[in-house]
Design a protein around this motif. Structure first.
Motif, PDB file in Angstrom:
ATOM      1  N   ALA A 260     -48.449 -17.659  -4.754  1.00 23.06           N
ATOM      2  CA  ALA A 260     -46.998 -17.553  -4.949  1.00 23.06           C
ATOM      3  C   ALA A 260     -46.638 -16.359  -5.812  1.00 23.06           C
ATOM      4  O   ALA A 260     -46.549 -16.445  -7.040  1.00 23.06           O
ATOM      5  CB  ALA A 260     -46.460 -18.834  -5.575  1.00 23.06           C
ATOM      6  N   SER A 261     -46.457 -15.224  -5.150  1.00 25.70           N
ATOM      7  CA  SER A 261     -45.843 -14.062  -5.783  1.00 25.70           C
ATOM      8  C   SER A 261     -44.691 -13.629  -4.893  1.00 25.70           C
ATOM      9  O   SER A 261     -44.525 -14.134  -3.766  1.00 25.70           O
ATOM     10  CB  SER A 261     -46.858 -12.920  -5.931  1.00 25.70           C
ATOM     11  N   ALA A 262     -43.903 -12.688  -5.375  1.00 20.49           N
ATOM     12  CA  ALA A 262     -42.766 -12.222  -4.575  1.00 20.49           C
ATOM     13  C   ALA A 262     -43.240 -11.644  -3.246  1.00 20.49           C
ATOM     14  O   ALA A 262     -42.663 -11.912  -2.186  1.00 20.49           O
ATOM     15  CB  ALA A 262     -41.970 -11.179  -5.358  1.00 20.49           C
TER      16      ALA A 262
ATOM     17  N   VAL B 109     -42.523 -12.840   0.678  1.00 15.68           N
ATOM     18  CA  VAL B 109     -41.985 -11.921   1.681  1.00 15.68           C
ATOM     19  C   VAL B 109     -42.897 -11.871   2.902  1.00 15.68           C
ATOM     20  O   VAL B 109     -42.434 -11.897   4.054  1.00 15.68           O
ATOM     21  CB  VAL B 109     -41.800 -10.519   1.073  1.00 15.68           C
ATOM     22  N   LEU B 110     -44.214 -11.789   2.687  1.00 16.51           N
ATOM     23  CA  LEU B 110     -45.150 -11.766   3.812  1.00 16.51           C
ATOM     24  C   LEU B 110     -45.079 -13.058   4.619  1.00 16.51           C
ATOM     25  O   LEU B 110     -45.173 -13.043   5.849  1.00 16.51           O
ATOM     26  CB  LEU B 110     -46.573 -11.553   3.305  1.00 16.51           C
TER      27      LEU B 110
ATOM     28  N   LEU C  54     -34.633 -19.980  -1.329  1.00 20.31           N
ATOM     29  CA  LEU C  54     -34.790 -19.499  -2.707  1.00 20.31           C
ATOM     30  C   LEU C  54     -33.837 -20.211  -3.652  1.00 20.31           C
ATOM     31  O   LEU C  54     -34.211 -20.560  -4.788  1.00 20.31           O
ATOM     32  CB  LEU C  54     -34.567 -17.988  -2.756  1.00 20.31           C
ATOM     33  N   LEU C  55     -32.607 -20.450  -3.202  1.00 22.83           N
ATOM     34  CA  LEU C  55     -31.638 -21.157  -4.040  1.00 22.83           C
ATOM     35  C   LEU C  55     -32.103 -22.587  -4.298  1.00 22.83           C
ATOM     36  O   LEU C  55     -31.992 -23.094  -5.429  1.00 22.83           O
ATOM     37  CB  LEU C  55     -30.269 -21.149  -3.362  1.00 22.83           C
TER      38      LEU C  55
ATOM     39  N   VAL D  97     -42.492 -20.891  -1.639  1.00 21.66           N
ATOM     40  CA  VAL D  97     -43.608 -20.755  -0.704  1.00 21.66           C
ATOM     41  C   VAL D  97     -43.942 -22.097  -0.070  1.00 21.66           C
ATOM     42  O   VAL D  97     -44.175 -22.201   1.144  1.00 21.66           O
ATOM     43  CB  VAL D  97     -44.837 -20.167  -1.430  1.00 21.66           C
ATOM     44  N   GLY D  98     -43.961 -23.159  -0.889  1.00 22.88           N
ATOM     45  CA  GLY D  98     -44.263 -24.485  -0.349  1.00 22.88           C
ATOM     46  C   GLY D  98     -43.258 -24.936   0.695  1.00 22.88           C
ATOM     47  O   GLY D  98     -43.620 -25.553   1.704  1.00 22.88           O
ATOM     48  N   LEU D  99     -41.980 -24.608   0.471  1.00 22.89           N
ATOM     49  CA  LEU D  99     -40.940 -24.989   1.418  1.00 22.89           C
ATOM     50  C   LEU D  99     -40.977 -24.155   2.699  1.00 22.89           C
ATOM     51  O   LEU D  99     -40.389 -24.534   3.702  1.00 22.89           O
ATOM     52  CB  LEU D  99     -39.553 -24.846   0.772  1.00 22.89           C
TER      53      LEU D  99
END
Length: 443
Positions: A31-33, A37-38, A77-78, A98-100
């Motif tokens: 879990a990074s930005a 995105v990927l 994200l929200l 990421v999990g969602l």
């Protein structure tokens, strides 16, 4: 780059395990930005590929669908931000996001085969609802795995992802980047100017061809009415029945058939209630009212309220009801009449039409369906039994009914169908009249 691709692979595997309710931990996600995105980019590529597989790129490209699809990312994200605040752990924001998102590719692949499941199901909406419930359950599990199961936070987190799914369902409707190709609809034949104007000539010629009856001789007049163009069995059956009456019951020159059809618009006048009224009035004018008998045959789909289906694109036609038919016959002044209604729920025609001067025959009871109204058939079950079989062996309309009733019952029993229960009302005055020889004068 290999490191991030390896992280993407781990996220996809963890997402699949999450969706399949297999053991999975928060540490299994990366879990990074850039990881998020990927993951979104990969899911986007899967979405495109699924659309290509579904349509073969044969449809229309819908650029608006891309905006709708990518618009879901800020919503995720929200939701992840809300969950992070609920758990008072801002560091888990990207992990929850990421999990969602990690199971989306699997959801897309399942949605690809969903139409097949719907086609197999007796309850088509169940498959779609099951998919939605599955997505919700996996989303709640993502919160539990990534944020923890302590209360009341987990309940509030579940409420947050529930709100996300509801908003996504209504604000971001399901769409594909390639819309499935739509078949070019051919214009309705009646929309062609030549055919449209020909219809006026057809009804006028048909009405003009009805000859006057000969005094002192009982003659039979035939009116056919098949108002449903949606299936060709009705026009096929009407052709046979009219020919049968013209040849076997000497109604040639005394017959008219009104038919709705996609392929016989240059052969028959349209079967509208207005044309039926005109036909009945013209027959009443030409027949000797105290001597001649009308045979009225109606064939179509029937509804539970006893209306007959009326289909002739692009026209919007009124449906014929039992009371409207009774009124039309009364207004025309036709005294002696044999009426056969071949349709589902046609038993509802008996009560409004019964009198001492009438015989009313129906293909089914008022609350039952009849069978055989499919495209490609030459007859309905009742039509084949009554006209195709019984009336080729006897001139008696009532005896033919008894033969047809028995034939239909045996066929329905063999096919394990709910009995249609054909009905008949016989008015005593007409029954006595039909027993007299046709050339015997009235007493």
């Amino acid at each position: 780059m290999k490191l991030y691709l390896r992280a993407l692979y781990r996220n996809l595997v963890a997402g699949a395990r999450l969706a399949l309710f297999m053991p999975v931990r928060a540490l299994d996600f990366r879990a990074s930005a850039l990881d998020y995105v990927l993951l979104v980019a990969f899911n986007f590529a899967v979405w495109i590929a699924v659309a290509v597989i579904r349509t073969g790129m044969a449809g229309d490209f819908d650029s608006a669908a891309i905006a709708i699809y990518l618009g879901a990312a800020p919503l995720v994200l929200l939701t992840a931000l809300v969950v992070a605040q609920i758990y008072a752990a801002p560091e888990i924001l990207l992990l929850v996001a990421v999990g969602l998102t990690a199971s989306d590719a699997l959801f897309e692949l399942v949605a690809l085969v969903l139409p097949v499941l719907v086609a197999w199901s007796s309850y088509p909406s169940v498959a779609a609802i099951a998919l939605l419930v599955w997505i919700w359950a996996v989303s709640v599990r993502a919160v539990i795995v990534c944020a923890g199961r302590q209360r009341p936070q987990v309940l509030k987190g579940a409420a947050a992802v529930t709100a996300m799914i509801v908003i996504g369902f209504f604000a971001f409707p399901r769409t594909d980047v390639w819309l499935e190709p739509t078949e070019d609809e051919e214009p309705a034949p009646l929309a062609e100017e030549r055919v449209f104007h020909l219809q006026g000539e057809l009804i006028e010629r048909a009405l003009a061809s009805i000859e006057r009856g000969h005094p002192g001789v009982r003659e039979l007049y035939f009116v056919g009415f098949a108002p449903d163009a949606s299936q060709d069995v009705f026009v096929k059956e009407m052709r046979f029945v009219r020919h049968l009456f013209d040849e076997r019951f000497n109604s040639a020159g005394h017959s008219i058939a009104l038919v709705n059809s996609t392929e016989a618009l240059e052969e028959f006048p349209i079967a509208s209630v207005t044309n039926l009224d005109r036909a009945l009035r013209r027959v009443a004018e030409r027949m000797n009212g105290d001597e001649d008998v009308l045979f009225l045959y109606l064939s179509a789909h029937g509804y539970e309220d006893h209306r007959l289906s009326a289909v002739q694109p692009p026209l919007e036609l009124a449906s014929l009801t039992p009371t409207a038919l009774a009124r039309a016959l009364q207004d025309a002044g036709i005294k002696w009449r044999v009426i056969v209604v071949s349709a589902c729920y046609s038993g509802g025609y008996i009560e409004p039409l019964r009198d001492e001067n009438s015989i009313v025959i129906t293909a089914s009871a008022a609350e039952r369906t009849s069978f055989g109204c499919e495209t490609g058939r030459d007859f309905t079950y009742f039509g084949e039994a009554y006209f195709g079989d019984a009336l080729t062996r006897t001139h008696s309309f009532t005896q033919a009914f008894e033969l047809a009733k028995s034939t239909v019952a045996k066929r329905e029993a063999q096919e394990s169908l709910t009995p249609s229960l054909p009905q008949m009302w016989v008015g005593r005055a007409l029954a006595a009249r039909l027993q007299q020889p046709a050339d015997q004068p009235d007493k």
